[in-house]
Design a protein around this motif. Structure first.
Motif, mmCIF file in Angstrom:
data_model
loop_
_atom_site.group_PDB
_atom_site.id
_atom_site.type_symbol
_atom_site.label_atom_id
_atom_site.label_comp_id
_atom_site.label_asym_id
_atom_site.label_seq_id
_atom_site.Cartn_x
_atom_site.Cartn_y
_atom_site.Cartn_z
ATOM 1 N N LEU A 1 -1.508 4.044 -4.292
ATOM 2 C CA LEU A 1 -2.238 3.220 -3.332
ATOM 3 C C LEU A 1 -2.391 3.949 -1.998
ATOM 4 N N ALA B 1 -5.484 -6.123 -8.753
ATOM 5 C CA ALA B 1 -6.005 -5.895 -10.101
ATOM 6 C C ALA B 1 -7.055 -6.939 -10.471
ATOM 7 N N THR C 1 0.791 -1.227 0.000
ATOM 8 C CA THR C 1 0.000 0.000 0.000
ATOM 9 C C THR C 1 0.824 1.279 0.000
ATOM 10 N N GLN D 1 -9.369 -2.528 -2.232
ATOM 11 C CA GLN D 1 -8.418 -1.445 -2.503
ATOM 12 C C GLN D 1 -9.014 -0.171 -1.952
ATOM 13 N N TRP E 1 1.471 -7.410 -5.002
ATOM 14 C CA TRP E 1 0.209 -6.857 -4.499
ATOM 15 C C TRP E 1 -0.632 -6.233 -5.615
ATOM 16 N N ARG E 2 -0.018 -5.489 -6.528
ATOM 17 C CA ARG E 2 -0.787 -4.873 -7.616
ATOM 18 C C ARG E 2 -1.497 -5.925 -8.464
ATOM 19 N N ASN E 3 -0.817 -7.010 -8.796
ATOM 20 C CA ASN E 3 -1.457 -8.080 -9.576
ATOM 21 C C ASN E 3 -2.625 -8.674 -8.806
ATOM 22 N N GLU F 1 10.701 0.502 -10.812
ATOM 23 C CA GLU F 1 10.024 -0.756 -10.509
ATOM 24 C C GLU F 1 11.022 -1.874 -10.772
#
Length: 135
Positions: free
Chosen positions: A18, A126, A13, A132, A121-123, A34
């Protein structure tokens, strides 16, 4: 006098856009890049609110992280605002570089959903798998 900065890996987060990203921005942190960790980490969803990453001796994977340049003086403030059970430790990146970053205490991951296979976490969020929080 120039403030010292440290390369800092985040995996949940605190990432751009986020819920807690403002905590990095508030201490003057600057997004660098990244990347991923070396494949020795596992990731859990903690009550579908945030992740916790642990280094393991086997069964690990590469986990997506963001690297931020954080003023040393701001690290304590960031940690104090993290959810309970998260801490700062050393993380090895896929290119072999060692940086400070956010890890979870092992007890925090007990009886939680392992999400390592999502790669980050993003995957996971998503896919609509986690709650979220609004930015």
């Amino acid at each position: 006098m120039r403030s010292e900065v440290v390369q800092f890996a985040v995996n949940g987060t605190l990432m751009r856009g986020l819920e807690l990203n403002g905590n990095l921005l508030a201490v003057g942190a600057i997004f660098t890049r990244e990347t991923t960790t070396e494949p020795t980490y596992r990731l859990w969803s903690i009550q579908n609110r945030h992740p916790a990453m642990l280094r393991v001796s086997r069964g690990g994977a590469a986990i997506a992280v963001e690297i931020w340049a954080v003023p040393m003086a701001g690290l304590g403030q960031i940690l104090l605002q993290e959810p309970p059970g998260l801490c700062i430790g050393k993380i090895r990146l896929s290119d072999g570089e060692m940086v400070l970053g956010v890890l979870g205490e092992p007890v925090l991951c007990q009886n939680q959903l392992e999400i390592t296979h999502w790669g980050g976490w993003r995957n996971y969020i998503a896919q609509g798998s986690a709650v979220q929080a609004s930015v």
